[in-house]
Design a protein around this motif. Sequence first.
Motif, PDB file in Angstrom:
ATOM      1  N   ASP A 106     -15.025  -4.838   4.127  1.00  0.00           N
ATOM      2  CA  ASP A 106     -13.697  -4.139   3.410  1.00  0.00           C
ATOM      3  C   ASP A 106     -12.841  -3.549   4.472  1.00  0.00           C
ATOM      4  O   ASP A 106     -11.609  -3.687   4.650  1.00  0.00           O
ATOM      5  N   GLN A 107     -13.262  -2.734   5.335  1.00  0.00           N
ATOM      6  CA  GLN A 107     -12.529  -1.937   6.189  1.00  0.00           C
ATOM      7  C   GLN A 107     -11.657  -3.024   7.442  1.00  0.00           C
ATOM      8  O   GLN A 107     -10.442  -2.915   7.726  1.00  0.00           O
ATOM      9  N   LEU A 108     -12.684  -3.758   7.747  1.00  0.00           N
ATOM     10  CA  LEU A 108     -12.241  -4.857   8.899  1.00  0.00           C
ATOM     11  C   LEU A 108     -11.037  -5.670   8.044  1.00  0.00           C
ATOM     12  O   LEU A 108     -10.104  -6.069   8.874  1.00  0.00           O
ATOM     13  N   ASP A 109     -11.060  -6.180   7.062  1.00  0.00           N
ATOM     14  CA  ASP A 109     -10.202  -6.751   6.265  1.00  0.00           C
ATOM     15  C   ASP A 109      -8.938  -6.047   6.340  1.00  0.00           C
ATOM     16  O   ASP A 109      -7.819  -6.518   6.198  1.00  0.00           O
ATOM     17  N   ARG A 110      -8.984  -4.718   6.053  1.00  0.00           N
ATOM     18  CA  ARG A 110      -7.848  -3.952   5.685  1.00  0.00           C
ATOM     19  C   ARG A 110      -6.962  -3.862   6.958  1.00  0.00           C
ATOM     20  O   ARG A 110      -5.893  -3.889   7.079  1.00  0.00           O
ATOM     21  N   VAL A 111      -7.809  -3.608   8.379  1.00  0.00           N
ATOM     22  CA  VAL A 111      -6.987  -3.643   9.411  1.00  0.00           C
ATOM     23  C   VAL A 111      -7.119  -4.735  10.379  1.00  0.00           C
ATOM     24  O   VAL A 111      -6.561  -4.568  11.524  1.00  0.00           O
ATOM     25  N   HIS A 112      -7.191  -5.861   9.913  1.00  0.00           N
ATOM     26  CA  HIS A 112      -7.383  -7.211  10.614  1.00  0.00           C
ATOM     27  C   HIS A 112      -6.037  -7.383  11.167  1.00  0.00           C
ATOM     28  O   HIS A 112      -4.782  -7.511  10.501  1.00  0.00           O
ATOM     29  N   LEU A 208      -0.007   2.337  10.963  1.00  0.00           N
ATOM     30  CA  LEU A 208      -0.731   1.055  11.119  1.00  0.00           C
ATOM     31  C   LEU A 208       0.392  -0.168  11.174  1.00  0.00           C
ATOM     32  O   LEU A 208       1.016  -0.419  10.081  1.00  0.00           O
ATOM     33  N   VAL A 209       0.203  -0.914  12.216  1.00  0.00           N
ATOM     34  CA  VAL A 209       1.187  -1.818  12.643  1.00  0.00           C
ATOM     35  C   VAL A 209       0.560  -2.997  12.881  1.00  0.00           C
ATOM     36  O   VAL A 209      -0.330  -3.263  13.703  1.00  0.00           O
ATOM     37  N   GLY A 210       1.278  -4.381  12.428  1.00  0.00           N
ATOM     38  CA  GLY A 210       0.652  -5.856  12.887  1.00  0.00           C
ATOM     39  C   GLY A 210       0.836  -5.669  14.343  1.00  0.00           C
ATOM     40  O   GLY A 210       1.887  -5.207  15.132  1.00  0.00           O
ATOM     41  N   ARG A 211       0.012  -6.501  14.745  1.00  0.00           N
ATOM     42  CA  ARG A 211       0.141  -6.752  16.332  1.00  0.00           C
ATOM     43  C   ARG A 211       1.584  -7.506  16.636  1.00  0.00           C
ATOM     44  O   ARG A 211       2.028  -6.915  17.749  1.00  0.00           O
ATOM     45  N   GLY A 212       1.979  -8.265  15.774  1.00  0.00           N
ATOM     46  CA  GLY A 212       3.071  -8.718  16.156  1.00  0.00           C
ATOM     47  C   GLY A 212       4.613  -8.065  15.751  1.00  0.00           C
ATOM     48  O   GLY A 212       5.466  -8.654  15.889  1.00  0.00           O
ATOM     49  N   ALA A 213       4.248  -6.966  15.145  1.00  0.00           N
ATOM     50  CA  ALA A 213       5.391  -5.947  14.572  1.00  0.00           C
ATOM     51  C   ALA A 213       5.467  -4.811  15.370  1.00  0.00           C
ATOM     52  O   ALA A 213       6.315  -3.812  15.050  1.00  0.00           O
TER      53      ALA A 213
END
Length: 252
Positions: A106-112, A208-213
């Motif tokens: 669950d946590q890996l999905d959240r911060v994937h 928490l930021v997307g790698r591309g953002a």
Amino acid sequence: MKNKNLHESGRYLYAITDVTEHPVCGDIGINGAAVYTVSQGPVAAVVSDITEKRIRPERKNLVAHHTVVKRMMEEATVLPVAFGAIADSPKAVREILKENRDVFVDQLDRVHGKVEMGLRVVWDVPNIFEYFVNHHPELAVLRDEVMGNQRGPSQADKLELGRLFDRLLAQDRERHTEVVVEVLTPHCADIKRNQPREEREVMHLACLVGRGAQKGFEDGVFAAANLFDSHFAFDFNGPWAPHHFVHVALEV
């Protein structure tokens, strides 16, 4: 006394990841040990061999721990494990992964696909109390009343002055933080407000930021900074593993 051999060593844990078939990361672990993964189903632990039962939080060990986490996060989604976690054996590591599988997934999905960025804003002034006196008339009036007492300020007067200052400090922090969060929200999957660590600190945000953002986040920080005058200093940092957005509680 017989030296401990490889079979008697434990496994030091750095992080949990969803990359179950990852090559050895090199000899960058604590005590220069090779770092690799131990897998169980859809999750894996990033580990290295260690003979000690406990590890001291010395600078070299802390640096090694964070170096491994940072190296792994460049290639995979990770849940950083708190410093000092040691399992007795590969079997013990697999048991940890098995028992916590659903939570880890669950946590890996959240911060994937996401990283953590930090933002710290401070009042860039020589004297924070005088700055507030100059910007809050009610504080200036009370200060003058307290300090103008010919008999000198009483303890009760000082306490009243301090309470007013603390209240205004909290109100200004909240108001300024709301402004910045509103600007950054479109660029973040989540924002956590951390407790200020010193009196001059306006806010301490974990984002928490997307790698591309990341570029959009940086642009957002500059846009927010433009809403404030020269009495405020903005400082952002990262990317980091998402420490503030996951919780890995291990019993080892």
